[in-house]
Design an enzyme around this catalytic site. Sequence first.
Site, PDB file in Angstrom:
ATOM      1  CG  ASP A  10       2.336 -12.988  -0.291  1.00 15.37           C
ATOM      2  OD1 ASP A  10       2.145 -13.065  -1.477  1.00 15.37           O
ATOM      3  OD2 ASP A  10       2.661 -13.715   0.373  1.00 15.37           O
ATOM      4  CG  ASP A  12      -0.918 -18.097  -2.785  1.00 16.58           C
ATOM      5  OD1 ASP A  12      -1.983 -18.594  -2.612  1.00 16.58           O
ATOM      6  OD2 ASP A  12      -0.656 -17.439  -4.071  1.00 16.58           O
TER       7      ASP A  12
HETATM    8  C1  XBP Z   1       2.557 -17.730  -4.342  1.00 19.36           C
HETATM    9  C2  XBP Z   1       2.803 -18.276  -5.791  1.00 19.36           C
HETATM   10  C3  XBP Z   1       1.562 -18.865  -6.631  1.00 19.36           C
HETATM   11  C4  XBP Z   1       0.672 -19.892  -6.089  1.00 19.36           C
HETATM   12  C5  XBP Z   1      -0.174 -20.399  -7.189  1.00 19.36           C
HETATM   13  O1  XBP Z   1       2.658 -16.251  -4.684  1.00 19.36           O
HETATM   14  O2  XBP Z   1       3.874 -18.721  -6.017  1.00 19.36           O
HETATM   15  O3  XBP Z   1       2.111 -19.126  -7.665  1.00 19.36           O
HETATM   16  O4  XBP Z   1       1.663 -21.136  -5.654  1.00 19.36           O
HETATM   17  O5  XBP Z   1      -0.892 -19.419  -7.547  1.00 19.36           O
HETATM   18  P1  XBP Z   1       2.557 -15.191  -3.697  1.00 19.36           P
HETATM   19  P2  XBP Z   1      -1.562 -19.393  -9.168  1.00 19.36           P
HETATM   20  O6  XBP Z   1       2.925 -15.435  -2.129  1.00 19.36           O
HETATM   21  O7  XBP Z   1       3.386 -14.084  -4.111  1.00 19.36           O
HETATM   22  O8  XBP Z   1       1.223 -14.993  -3.610  1.00 19.36           O
HETATM   23  O9  XBP Z   1      -1.649 -20.928  -9.466  1.00 19.36           O
HETATM   24  O10 XBP Z   1      -2.840 -18.769  -8.942  1.00 19.36           O
HETATM   25  O11 XBP Z   1      -0.450 -18.751 -10.108  1.00 19.36           O
HETATM   26 MG    MG Z   2       3.809 -15.721  -0.198  1.00 19.94          MG
END
Ligand code: XBP
Ligand code: MG
Length: 247
Positions: A10, A12
């Site tokens: 993953d 973020d």
């Molecule tokens: C994380 C998220 C994303 C980010 C923002 O998802 O929920 O929406 O907060 O990303 P993960 P974008 O941990 O699964 O990567 O603005 O690029 O959509």
């Molecule tokens: Mg995440």
Amino acid sequence: MAELKALIFDVDGTIANTEEEGHRVAFNQAFAEAGYDWNWSVDFYGQLLKVGGGEERIYHYLNQYQSPLKSQANLEELAANLHQIKNQYYQERLEAGLIELRPGIKRLMIAAKKQGIRLAIATTSAVPNVMKLLEKKLDQDWFEVIGAGDMVPHKKPAPDIYHYVLNQLDLTPQHCIVFEDSHQGVTAASQLNLTTVVTVNNYTKDQDFSAAKVVVNHLGEPEKPFTVLSGEIGGEYVTIEALKQLL
Ligand code: XBP
Ligand code: MG
């Protein structure tokens, strides 16, 4: 014990702490640029994180908290525009070096590559945001598959992005280990019976990770040992050898 063939990350909250000082600040910058005095505090953003995807998150906010706007604007269009602006600011923050990798991430990826273990990404985040982070902090070429954003119909907690990545890798779940930081991410991976290691952060530390194999505070480094929060994993930091024991 099945052979370990791939690590799926993953982005973020897992590869880097992108949310609090990355996406959140960039959302606020976008609101200001567009002339709105909305400010997502650190705590409020924690509540909004239950909505995966930046555009979806803005749409949810407009719908729930700025409902008078409904009669003046097309909320879907507004969310899409604000998300575009936010992504520019987010990428500027990456470019400026304001977002750091989490402990042990780069070390573990390099160790995997040395042993011929393949690397992939499975994220809800938009493709250009992921690419910029990889370009600045890692190396895009290390990743055989990058599953991101709108490549699949349903974002996490739906399992779609993990389906997509496994298909592209042409691997079955028993040969892979997933790294996640959130309940939504673990829910997505566990629907395919993927073995998941969770590295918690401030936003996710109190979530339910009962479907994960191991929960640690971070992957750790030789000089910065991890703390195991649940499950069993040997050593003082996450190694490829310890991961092989999880399958
Ligand atoms: C994380 C998220 C994303 C980010 C923002 O998802 O929920 O929406 O907060 O990303 P993960 P974008 O941990 O699964 O990567 O603005 O690029 O959509
Ligand atoms: Mg995440």
